[in-house]
Scaffold this motif. Structure first.
Motif, PDB file in Angstrom:
ATOM      1  N   ASP A  81       0.824  -1.205   0.000  1.00 17.70           N
ATOM      2  CA  ASP A  81       0.000   0.000   0.000  1.00 17.70           C
ATOM      3  C   ASP A  81       0.863   1.261   0.000  1.00 17.70           C
ATOM      4  OD1 ASP A  81      -2.089  -1.760   0.213  1.00 17.70           O
ATOM      5  OD2 ASP A  81      -2.256  -1.565   2.385  1.00 17.70           O
ATOM      6  N   ASN A  82       0.264   2.354  -0.482  1.00 18.12           N
ATOM      7  CA  ASN A  82       0.874   3.681  -0.384  1.00 18.12           C
ATOM      8  C   ASN A  82       2.113   3.825  -1.279  1.00 18.12           C
ATOM      9  OD1 ASN A  82      -1.036   4.026   1.757  1.00 18.12           O
ATOM     10  ND2 ASN A  82       0.416   2.978   3.103  1.00 18.12           N
ATOM     11  N   THR A  83       2.791   4.944  -1.118  1.00 19.33           N
ATOM     12  CA  THR A  83       3.999   5.199  -1.903  1.00 19.33           C
ATOM     13  C   THR A  83       5.210   4.620  -1.190  1.00 19.33           C
ATOM     14  OG1 THR A  83       4.447   7.293  -0.790  1.00 19.33           O
ATOM     15  CG2 THR A  83       2.996   7.359  -2.717  1.00 19.33           C
ATOM     16  N   CYS A  84       6.339   4.610  -1.878  1.00 18.61           N
ATOM     17  CA  CYS A  84       7.578   4.101  -1.290  1.00 18.61           C
ATOM     18  C   CYS A  84       7.969   4.896  -0.046  1.00 18.61           C
ATOM     19  CB  CYS A  84       8.711   4.148  -2.319  1.00 18.61           C
ATOM     20  SG  CYS A  84       8.565   2.938  -3.639  1.00 18.61           S
ATOM     21  N   ARG A  85       7.718   6.212  -0.085  1.00 16.75           N
ATOM     22  CA  ARG A  85       8.105   7.042   1.053  1.00 16.75           C
ATOM     23  C   ARG A  85       7.307   6.671   2.296  1.00 16.75           C
ATOM     24  NH1 ARG A  85       8.072  13.683   1.481  1.00 16.75           N
ATOM     25  NH2 ARG A  85       8.999  13.771   3.553  1.00 16.75           N
ATOM     26  N   VAL A  86       6.012   6.467   2.145  1.00 20.61           N
ATOM     27  CA  VAL A  86       5.176   6.109   3.289  1.00 20.61           C
ATOM     28  C   VAL A  86       5.530   4.718   3.792  1.00 20.61           C
ATOM     29  CG1 VAL A  86       2.819   5.723   4.070  1.00 20.61           C
ATOM     30  CG2 VAL A  86       3.334   7.634   2.555  1.00 20.61           C
ATOM     31  N   ARG A  87       5.742   3.771   2.871  1.00 21.13           N
ATOM     32  CA  ARG A  87       6.141   2.429   3.296  1.00 21.13           C
ATOM     33  C   ARG A  87       7.463   2.472   4.044  1.00 21.13           C
ATOM     34  NH1 ARG A  87       4.317   0.921  -1.966  1.00 21.13           N
ATOM     35  NH2 ARG A  87       6.471   0.678  -2.684  1.00 21.13           N
ATOM     36  N   SER A  88       8.376   3.326   3.590  1.00 17.34           N
ATOM     37  CA  SER A  88       9.662   3.460   4.280  1.00 17.34           C
ATOM     38  C   SER A  88       9.464   3.971   5.700  1.00 17.34           C
ATOM     39  CB  SER A  88      10.581   4.409   3.505  1.00 17.34           C
ATOM     40  OG  SER A  88      10.869   3.899   2.221  1.00 17.34           O
ATOM     41  N   ARG A 110       1.214  10.777  -0.570  1.00 15.47           N
ATOM     42  CA  ARG A 110       0.772   9.596  -1.312  1.00 15.47           C
ATOM     43  C   ARG A 110       0.163   9.992  -2.649  1.00 15.47           C
ATOM     44  NH1 ARG A 110      -2.100   5.588   3.095  1.00 15.47           N
ATOM     45  NH2 ARG A 110      -0.710   6.012   4.807  1.00 15.47           N
ATOM     46  N   GLN A 111       0.341   9.126  -3.610  1.00 19.14           N
ATOM     47  CA  GLN A 111      -0.337   9.292  -4.882  1.00 19.14           C
ATOM     48  C   GLN A 111      -1.749   8.730  -4.745  1.00 19.14           C
ATOM     49  OE1 GLN A 111       2.163   7.089  -7.460  1.00 19.14           O
ATOM     50  NE2 GLN A 111       3.835   8.559  -7.401  1.00 19.14           N
ATOM     51  N   PRO A 112      -2.711   9.255  -5.529  1.00 15.89           N
ATOM     52  CA  PRO A 112      -4.083   8.767  -5.401  1.00 15.89           C
ATOM     53  C   PRO A 112      -4.169   7.270  -5.663  1.00 15.89           C
ATOM     54  CG  PRO A 112      -4.017  10.797  -6.684  1.00 15.89           C
ATOM     55  CD  PRO A 112      -2.595  10.360  -6.502  1.00 15.89           C
ATOM     56  N   THR A 113      -4.803   6.559  -4.742  1.00 17.23           N
ATOM     57  CA  THR A 113      -5.079   5.131  -4.913  1.00 17.23           C
ATOM     58  C   THR A 113      -6.488   4.902  -4.406  1.00 17.23           C
ATOM     59  OG1 THR A 113      -4.175   4.617  -2.739  1.00 17.23           O
ATOM     60  CG2 THR A 113      -2.670   4.461  -4.612  1.00 17.23           C
ATOM     61  N   SER A 114      -6.902   3.651  -4.324  1.00 14.56           N
ATOM     62  CA  SER A 114      -8.252   3.375  -3.856  1.00 14.56           C
ATOM     63  C   SER A 114      -8.424   3.829  -2.418  1.00 14.56           C
ATOM     64  CB  SER A 114      -8.535   1.868  -3.965  1.00 14.56           C
ATOM     65  OG  SER A 114      -7.704   1.152  -3.096  1.00 14.56           O
ATOM     66  N   GLN A 115      -9.604   4.347  -2.109  1.00 17.44           N
ATOM     67  CA  GLN A 115      -9.859   4.910  -0.783  1.00 17.44           C
ATOM     68  C   GLN A 115      -9.697   3.878   0.315  1.00 17.44           C
ATOM     69  OE1 GLN A 115     -10.334   8.015   0.024  1.00 17.44           O
ATOM     70  NE2 GLN A 115     -10.527   7.549   2.195  1.00 17.44           N
ATOM     71  N   SER A 116      -9.971   2.624   0.022  1.00 16.31           N
ATOM     72  CA  SER A 116      -9.872   1.605   1.062  1.00 16.31           C
ATOM     73  C   SER A 116      -8.450   1.403   1.541  1.00 16.31           C
ATOM     74  CB  SER A 116     -10.406   0.264   0.532  1.00 16.31           C
ATOM     75  OG  SER A 116      -9.618  -0.178  -0.557  1.00 16.31           O
ATOM     76  N   ASN A 117      -7.482   1.803   0.761  1.00 14.15           N
ATOM     77  CA  ASN A 117      -6.085   1.644   1.147  1.00 14.15           C
ATOM     78  C   ASN A 117      -5.456   2.911   1.701  1.00 14.15           C
ATOM     79  OD1 ASN A 117      -5.989  -1.042   0.381  1.00 14.15           O
ATOM     80  ND2 ASN A 117      -5.445  -0.545  -1.718  1.00 14.15           N
ATOM     81  N   LEU A 118      -6.288   3.951   1.895  1.00 12.95           N
ATOM     82  CA  LEU A 118      -5.735   5.215   2.364  1.00 12.95           C
ATOM     83  C   LEU A 118      -6.028   5.411   3.840  1.00 12.95           C
ATOM     84  CD1 LEU A 118      -6.748   7.562  -0.596  1.00 12.95           C
ATOM     85  CD2 LEU A 118      -4.563   6.437  -0.197  1.00 12.95           C
ATOM     86  N   ALA A 119      -5.086   6.012   4.524  1.00 17.76           N
ATOM     87  CA  ALA A 119      -5.292   6.309   5.951  1.00 17.76           C
ATOM     88  C   ALA A 119      -6.248   7.473   6.074  1.00 17.76           C
ATOM     89  CB  ALA A 119      -3.967   6.659   6.622  1.00 17.76           C
ATOM     90  N   GLN A 120      -7.072   7.435   7.079  1.00 19.06           N
ATOM     91  CA  GLN A 120      -7.983   8.537   7.315  1.00 19.06           C
ATOM     92  C   GLN A 120      -7.232   9.756   7.842  1.00 19.06           C
ATOM     93  OE1 GLN A 120     -11.140   8.439   6.507  1.00 19.06           O
ATOM     94  NE2 GLN A 120     -10.892   6.373   5.737  1.00 19.06           N
ATOM     95  N   SER A 121      -6.138   9.526   8.522  1.00 24.12           N
ATOM     96  CA  SER A 121      -5.389  10.668   9.057  1.00 24.12           C
ATOM     97  C   SER A 121      -3.974  10.283   9.332  1.00 24.12           C
ATOM     98  CB  SER A 121      -6.032  11.155  10.362  1.00 24.12           C
ATOM     99  OG  SER A 121      -5.204  12.097  10.987  1.00 24.12           O
ATOM    100  N   THR A 122      -3.035  11.176   9.045  1.00 22.22           N
ATOM    101  CA  THR A 122      -1.644  10.967   9.421  1.00 22.22           C
ATOM    102  C   THR A 122      -1.173  12.071  10.325  1.00 22.22           C
ATOM    103  OG1 THR A 122      -0.876  12.166   7.487  1.00 22.22           O
ATOM    104  CG2 THR A 122      -1.036   9.765   7.289  1.00 22.22           C
ATOM    105  N   GLU A 123      -2.099  12.748  10.952  1.00 29.75           N
ATOM    106  CA  GLU A 123      -1.681  13.815  11.844  1.00 29.75           C
ATOM    107  C   GLU A 123      -0.942  13.273  13.039  1.00 29.75           C
ATOM    108  OE1 GLU A 123      -4.582  15.638  14.162  1.00 29.75           O
ATOM    109  OE2 GLU A 123      -3.017  16.695  15.210  1.00 29.75           O
TER     110      GLU A 123
END
Length: 495
Positions: free
Chosen positions: A270-277, A481-494
């Motif tokens: 899921d997510n971009t390489c930066r977020v996975r890192s 993150r680049q746009p992907t399906s909503q089910s794979n996106l976090a609701q918040s990264t605050e």
């Protein structure tokens, strides 16, 4: 005229603060830690007694039984040599029990955690509680009928398959995440779980010391099993599934492969390489912060029972209570106070540094005041692990909190399988010339955690300061993150 309503409608997918659920979740965590406070010291001290009697055999060089923790100060005496052998035998037996439990827990945590986001938190509360209850009951039977210690492996396997203490913690933290908004209140809610549980553990530890010293080992073990039974009843009748605890998926289509994919997806798919890192970096921070936790309790019990301290069960109970209370009573107020001026990452870095200081003081401790000084230094290290959990929780999708905490649990179990034997062998090899050497090794693991947390803070500082002023920041509002399906996106990264 009011331009902006004071009470705004929550955005879709955002959690509300549910005090009732948080209180019940805390009660379950407290019951578990009270039961553990009876079980853990009873096992360690009973094990040392049994193996000491076997090692000493017919030795009668002193009038005091080795089971009562006689400290032999003459290093050339037969009693001193036999006592060193008893310590090594106890360390080895503890290691074997821990390895069996951890290996079973690795499987149990993966299966249980993979399904936790589909079948809710109650299952993840109940199964570990059943395993712990059976383990305590098994120890009770061994003590009462003086059975072979190998029977205890049955309890360890069943407890491990229920995911042992990590299962209860996984459910508690995920349940807290389900019932808090993705802001600093989640950090506080997770920290409160640790605090209330540890205060209960501290108070019970002192009582257990008296219990063991005055009444032996049978009743503390029996009480532990009964408390776990009460915990199961509380979960069945009083715990409610929270709104966000279940994925909106046809349960008939859920399988273990999909569950495992959800656990590793945050790090691999899921997510971009930066977020996975960043997820990987957070996981490694957690790994090295927790790596010594599996070994320190058992080793510290032996450390306190022998030279230069020679503490009785009562004094060990007092120290456990004092160290735990100092850590937890200072921990939550410290987090709340520091939140006014610095972010979570900086708090984590500070706590990781105090971990190192505490370990060093522990390793060189030779007097009672040095041990209590170590306890006070350790109090300031409280925030490191809760902060890491909270940061990663806010980075993860709302419907994947169980999967996230499962990944942390698995990291903990893998670390146990990798390092429990090493720590045991190090203690056995160094007990003759420096009993506290193992704690210097623990300090080394926390040095690694400290450096990783510094790196994490540097990578996320600018982002966290920018989104700190928003109530809810979705992934689409950031450049991460680049746009992907909503089910794979976090609701918040605050943060």
């Amino acid at each position: 005229m009011e331009k902006k309503p004071l009470l705004q409608k929550p955005k879709e997918g955002e959690s509300l603060l549910n005090i009732r659920n948080l209180v019940m979740g805390n009660i379950v965590a407290v019951l578990y830690h009270v039961a553990s406070a009876f079980h853990a010291p009873t096992l360690d001290q009973y094990l040392y007694k049994r193996l000491s009697l076997e090692v000493f055999g017919n030795y009668s060089g002193d009038s005091v039984s080795p089971a009562n923790v006689t400290c032999y100060s003459n290093k050339t005496s037969e009693g001193y040599i036999l006592q060193e052998m008893a310590q090594k035998a106890t360390t080895s037996q503890q290691m074997y029990f821990s390895l069996v439990n951890t290996a079973a827990a690795l499987v149990g945590s993966l299966v249980l955690g993979s399904y936790s986001d589909y079948f809710g938190r109650k299952v993840v509360f109940i199964l570990p509680a059943i395993g712990d209850m059976v383990r305590s009951a098994m120890l009770t039977a061994i003590i009462h009928w003086e059975l072979d210690l190998n029977w205890y492996y049955i309890g360890e396997v069943l407890c491990g398959l229920g995911s042992t203490n990590s299962g209860i913690l996984l459910a508690s933290y995920a349940y807290a995440a389900d019932n808090t908004p993705p802001r600093k209140s989640r950090t506080l809610a997770i920290a409160v779980i640790d605090t209330t549980s540890s205060i209960a553990y501290a108070g019970t530890s002192a009582a257990t010391g008296y219990f063991i010293q005055d009444m032996g080992y049978f009743y503390p073990s029996l009480v532990s099993a009964l408390i776990m039974w009460v915990l199961i009843l509380v979960v069945v009748f009083f715990i409610r599934e929270s709104k966000h605890s279940l994925k909106k998926t046809n349960k008939s289509k859920v399988n273990l492969t999909q569950g495992i994919r959800n656990v590793v997806g945050l790090y691999l798919f899921d997510n971009t390489c930066r977020v996975r890192s960043l997820f990987w970096l957070g996981l490694m921070c957690y790994f090295f912060s927790q790596i010594s936790a599996n070994a320190v309790i058992n080793i510290n019990t032996l450390f306190m029972m022998n030279l230069p301290f020679c503490w009785t069960p009562e004094r060990i109970g007092y120290f456990t209570m004092a160290s735990t209370m100092a850590k937890q009573l200072l921990g939550v107020p410290l987090i709340k106070l520091l939140h006014y001026c610095i972010g979570d990452e900086v708090i984590g870095v500070f706590s990781a540094f105090t971990f190192i200081v505490a370990d060093l003081l522990h390793g060189f401790a030779t007097t009672d005041w040095m041990m209590y000084g170590y306890a006070m230094a350790g109090a300031l290290s409280f925030a490191a692990v809760p902060v890491i959990r909270a940061i990663m929780s806010r980075m993860a999708p709302k419907d994947s909190q169980g999967s996230l905490f499962t990944s942390l649990t698995l990291a903990d179990k893998v670390g146990g399988l990798m390092f429990i034997p090493s720590f045991a062998y190090i203690y056995e090899a160094t007990v003759n010339f420096m009993r506290g050497f193992i704690f210097l090794v623990f300090a080394g693991t926390h040095v690694v955690a400290f450096m990783l947390l510094v790196l994490f803070a540097c990578l996320t500082y600018k982002h966290n300061r920018r989104i700190e002023h928003d109530d809810t920041v979705t992934i689409q509002d950031t450049e991460w993150r680049q746009p992907t399906s909503q089910s794979n996106l976090a609701q918040s990264t605050e943060m």
